[in-house]
Design an enzyme around this catalytic site. Sequence first.
Site, PDB file in Angstrom:
ATOM      1  N   CYS A 248      13.280  10.643   7.028  1.00  0.00           N
ATOM      2  CA  CYS A 248      13.171  10.145   8.410  1.00  0.00           C
ATOM      3  C   CYS A 248      14.497  10.284   9.131  1.00  0.00           C
ATOM      4  O   CYS A 248      14.530  10.547  10.319  1.00  0.00           O
ATOM      5  CB  CYS A 248      12.665   8.715   8.419  1.00  0.00           C
ATOM      6  SG  CYS A 248      13.438   7.677   7.185  1.00  0.00           S
TER       7      CYS A 248
ATOM      8  N   LYS B 217       0.880  -1.182   0.000  1.00  0.00           N
ATOM      9  CA  LYS B 217       0.000   0.000   0.000  1.00  0.00           C
ATOM     10  C   LYS B 217       0.906   1.217   0.000  1.00  0.00           C
ATOM     11  O   LYS B 217       1.472   1.593   1.029  1.00  0.00           O
ATOM     12  CB  LYS B 217      -0.877  -0.016   1.263  1.00  0.00           C
ATOM     13  CG  LYS B 217      -2.235   0.634   1.106  1.00  0.00           C
ATOM     14  CD  LYS B 217      -2.196   2.110   0.742  1.00  0.00           C
ATOM     15  CE  LYS B 217      -1.945   2.998   1.942  1.00  0.00           C
ATOM     16  NZ  LYS B 217      -1.844   4.423   1.554  1.00  0.00           N
TER      17      LYS B 217
ATOM     18  N   GLU C  57       9.530  15.882  15.478  1.00  0.00           N
ATOM     19  CA  GLU C  57       9.907  15.719  14.073  1.00  0.00           C
ATOM     20  C   GLU C  57       9.057  16.693  13.240  1.00  0.00           C
ATOM     21  O   GLU C  57       7.834  16.561  13.185  1.00  0.00           O
ATOM     22  CB  GLU C  57       9.667  14.282  13.609  1.00  0.00           C
ATOM     23  CG  GLU C  57      10.113  14.067  12.174  1.00  0.00           C
ATOM     24  CD  GLU C  57       9.983  12.607  11.709  1.00  0.00           C
ATOM     25  OE1 GLU C  57       8.891  12.042  11.863  1.00  0.00           O
ATOM     26  OE2 GLU C  57      10.975  12.067  11.194  1.00  0.00           O
TER      27      GLU C  57
ATOM     28  N   GLU D 289       9.238   1.686  11.217  1.00  0.00           N
ATOM     29  CA  GLU D 289      10.255   2.721  11.055  1.00  0.00           C
ATOM     30  C   GLU D 289       9.519   4.048  11.121  1.00  0.00           C
ATOM     31  O   GLU D 289       8.755   4.376  10.218  1.00  0.00           O
ATOM     32  CB  GLU D 289      10.977   2.510   9.716  1.00  0.00           C
ATOM     33  CG  GLU D 289      12.325   3.183   9.697  1.00  0.00           C
ATOM     34  CD  GLU D 289      12.260   4.602   9.211  1.00  0.00           C
ATOM     35  OE1 GLU D 289      11.987   5.508  10.036  1.00  0.00           O
ATOM     36  OE2 GLU D 289      12.479   4.798   8.011  1.00  0.00           O
TER      37      GLU D 289
HETATM   38  P1  NAP Z   1       1.377   8.501   7.881  1.00  0.00           P
HETATM   39  O1  NAP Z   1      -0.049   8.832   7.954  1.00  0.00           O
HETATM   40  O2  NAP Z   1       1.997   7.713   8.974  1.00  0.00           O
HETATM   41  O3  NAP Z   1       1.593   7.752   6.467  1.00  0.00           O
HETATM   42  C1  NAP Z   1       2.476   6.666   6.227  1.00  0.00           C
HETATM   43  C2  NAP Z   1       1.752   5.561   5.457  1.00  0.00           C
HETATM   44  O4  NAP Z   1       0.745   4.974   6.275  1.00  0.00           O
HETATM   45  C3  NAP Z   1       1.025   6.031   4.200  1.00  0.00           C
HETATM   46  O5  NAP Z   1       1.090   5.017   3.211  1.00  0.00           O
HETATM   47  C4  NAP Z   1      -0.381   6.196   4.692  1.00  0.00           C
HETATM   48  O6  NAP Z   1      -1.320   6.167   3.644  1.00  0.00           O
HETATM   49  C5  NAP Z   1      -0.508   4.990   5.603  1.00  0.00           C
HETATM   50  N1  NAP Z   1      -1.578   5.049   6.583  1.00  0.00           N
HETATM   51  C6  NAP Z   1      -2.181   6.141   7.120  1.00  0.00           C
HETATM   52  N2  NAP Z   1      -3.131   5.770   8.008  1.00  0.00           N
HETATM   53  C7  NAP Z   1      -3.123   4.417   8.057  1.00  0.00           C
HETATM   54  C8  NAP Z   1      -3.855   3.439   8.792  1.00  0.00           C
HETATM   55  N3  NAP Z   1      -4.797   3.777   9.675  1.00  0.00           N
HETATM   56  N4  NAP Z   1      -3.573   2.125   8.585  1.00  0.00           N
HETATM   57  C9  NAP Z   1      -2.608   1.748   7.714  1.00  0.00           C
HETATM   58  N5  NAP Z   1      -1.895   2.633   6.986  1.00  0.00           N
HETATM   59  C10 NAP Z   1      -2.131   3.948   7.152  1.00  0.00           C
HETATM   60  O7  NAP Z   1       2.214   9.799   7.691  1.00  0.00           O
HETATM   61  P2  NAP Z   1       1.685  11.197   7.064  1.00  0.00           P
HETATM   62  O8  NAP Z   1       0.391  11.607   7.681  1.00  0.00           O
HETATM   63  O9  NAP Z   1       1.727  11.075   5.607  1.00  0.00           O
HETATM   64  O10 NAP Z   1       2.799  12.180   7.607  1.00  0.00           O
HETATM   65  C11 NAP Z   1       2.698  12.681   8.922  1.00  0.00           C
HETATM   66  C12 NAP Z   1       4.039  12.732   9.601  1.00  0.00           C
HETATM   67  O11 NAP Z   1       4.608  11.419   9.650  1.00  0.00           O
HETATM   68  C13 NAP Z   1       5.082  13.529   8.881  1.00  0.00           C
HETATM   69  O12 NAP Z   1       4.959  14.884   9.111  1.00  0.00           O
HETATM   70  C14 NAP Z   1       6.344  12.929   9.411  1.00  0.00           C
HETATM   71  O13 NAP Z   1       6.679  13.507  10.631  1.00  0.00           O
HETATM   72  C15 NAP Z   1       6.004  11.484   9.615  1.00  0.00           C
HETATM   73  N6  NAP Z   1       6.479  10.614   8.500  1.00  0.00           N
HETATM   74  C16 NAP Z   1       7.594   9.896   8.694  1.00  0.00           C
HETATM   75  C17 NAP Z   1       8.073   9.097   7.669  1.00  0.00           C
HETATM   76  C18 NAP Z   1       9.302   8.285   7.839  1.00  0.00           C
HETATM   77  O14 NAP Z   1       9.979   7.988   6.870  1.00  0.00           O
HETATM   78  N7  NAP Z   1       9.615   7.841   9.028  1.00  0.00           N
HETATM   79  C19 NAP Z   1       7.428   9.041   6.454  1.00  0.00           C
HETATM   80  C20 NAP Z   1       6.261   9.780   6.276  1.00  0.00           C
HETATM   81  C21 NAP Z   1       5.806  10.559   7.321  1.00  0.00           C
HETATM   82  P3  NAP Z   1      -1.838   7.543   2.961  1.00  0.00           P
HETATM   83  O15 NAP Z   1      -0.724   8.516   2.973  1.00  0.00           O
HETATM   84  O16 NAP Z   1      -2.232   7.113   1.610  1.00  0.00           O
HETATM   85  O17 NAP Z   1      -2.977   8.020   3.806  1.00  0.00           O
END
Ligand code: NAP
Length: 474
Positions: free
Chosen positions: A277, A168, A376, A243
């Site tokens: 990250c 996904k 972060e 991660e």
């Molecule tokens: P996020 O919601 O954690 O998104 C990461 C992945 O999880 C995406 O594929 C997202 O899908 C999916 N996802 C979201 N809700 C889910 C659920 N309930 N069950 C299963 N999968 C789910 O992150 P974000 O909202 O895009 O970003 C928010 C913050 O997360 C950022 O500002 C940053 O601080 C952090 N982040 C960290 C990393 C890293 O590499 N560690 C990467 C991204 C973000 P969709 O995006 O399609 O909804």
Amino acid sequence: MFIGNRWFASTSGQTVPVVAPAEGIVFAEIAEASSEDVDLAVSTAREAMDGTWGCSTATQRGRLLMRLSALILDHAEELALIEARDTGRPISLARNDVLVTARYFEFYGGGADKLHGETIPYLADFFVATQREPHGVTAHIIPWNYPAQMFGRSVAPALAAGNAAVVKPAEDGCLSILRIAELAAEAGFPTGALAVLPGRGATTGAALTAHPGIDFIAFTGSPEVGELVQIAAAKRHIGCTLELGGKSPHVVFGDADLEAAVAAIVTGIVQNAGQTCSAGSRVLIERAAYDRVLKALADRFAQTRAGTPEMDLELGPVINAKQRARVDRYIANARESGVPLVATGQIHPGAPPGGYFVAPHLFAPVPEQHPLAVEEVFGPVLAVLPFEDEADALRLANAGEFGLLAGVWTRDGARAMRLARSIRAGQVYINGFGAGGGVELPFGGVKRSGHGREKGFEALYEFSTLKTIIQKHG
Ligand code: NAP
Ligand code: MG
């Protein structure tokens, strides 16, 4: 979506618009996978495990991964253009991302037939051996910050170890992954070995992680969603790797090669507009060198420019309007609470007004407990704090909830090693820093940065389970 080596529309008919962050306009549409689509992908993956894919030899899998790596390289420019448009990143960064993605498939292609168990001395009339087996069907939740790379990092070791992968991607970064899935079919992966289901996290992602046919989950993203994923895994007693990002410190001593340190620090936080990250988003500077290092950082920061993929500057936009609002809030909050703003980069005057651009911001000194020093941001915002001595540096480096990476800059080798061994993080660089670099290097977090190790040979252990076979031969 791509299931069983074919394209499908969503059974629900739902789609998600795809936005170009550098322009702020919709330029494509993708399917939003429904729970029925997730069912289909998981059952197709299960059939693959029970059939051709489950019977494949490690050598065959390794060759398929190598072939996919070669196809990715053959399509490197096309994939880089897709990634750049979808995420807004500078084209040079996108080109590098594609090379790293190919490298993941090459590395794990070479690793597939080197993953083996061992024999264990036991009682005189027993022979004991361990064997590495795939978990079965693995779910991969990929973030939007490095879509192609994260796909390679997560999926290549899973396939090498013999799992069938259901992926996904993030709705904001899925086009390169869909194209690579198509290339995997061309490489000869059998039906069901790999499926890609785009859609929203709360619907598609949640349906996948809760699916009873999933045997293991690999997640990269926010700590908040990581918690939900871990709960979904716990409910079914399956394993997961998480991660979850970080607030990784650079520790800079006055005796270091300061020119090298400053260059790596600025690149590490500005690269991908800070949406990395492992970005070094906190800089701890020895008091005696503080003014000198801060001035060098500020001079470099002032030269950074945000622009479109084609302008190919130091950074592109952030991924979407929500992320820009989040980063802007951190900046506004820091200014309102009186944290000195030392330098800003620029947004190129030719950048489209609809793009989600954020100029780099350097704040110093940031109070230890300020959100900018502990949370972060995931944007091009750098927090600088002074430290008094080695003990104070270690205390600050280990402060806070995260533990992903750290960088130590000093010419004192003994001090570097003391710190490297005492800092709580999954990776510590000494006199260098690679935000995200090195497919060979085991990578992952402690504390709120998550658990489990990706990259390197370690990932093959995560994506396999160990069976011990004990034979009494009399
Ligand atoms: P996020 O919601 O954690 O998104 C990461 C992945 O999880 C995406 O594929 C997202 O899908 C999916 N996802 C979201 N809700 C889910 C659920 N309930 N069950 C299963 N999968 C789910 O992150 P974000 O909202 O895009 O970003 C928010 C913050 O997360 C950022 O500002 C940053 O601080 C952090 N982040 C960290 C990393 C890293 O590499 N560690 C990467 C991204 C973000 P969709 O995006 O399609 O909804
Ligand atoms: Mg996009």
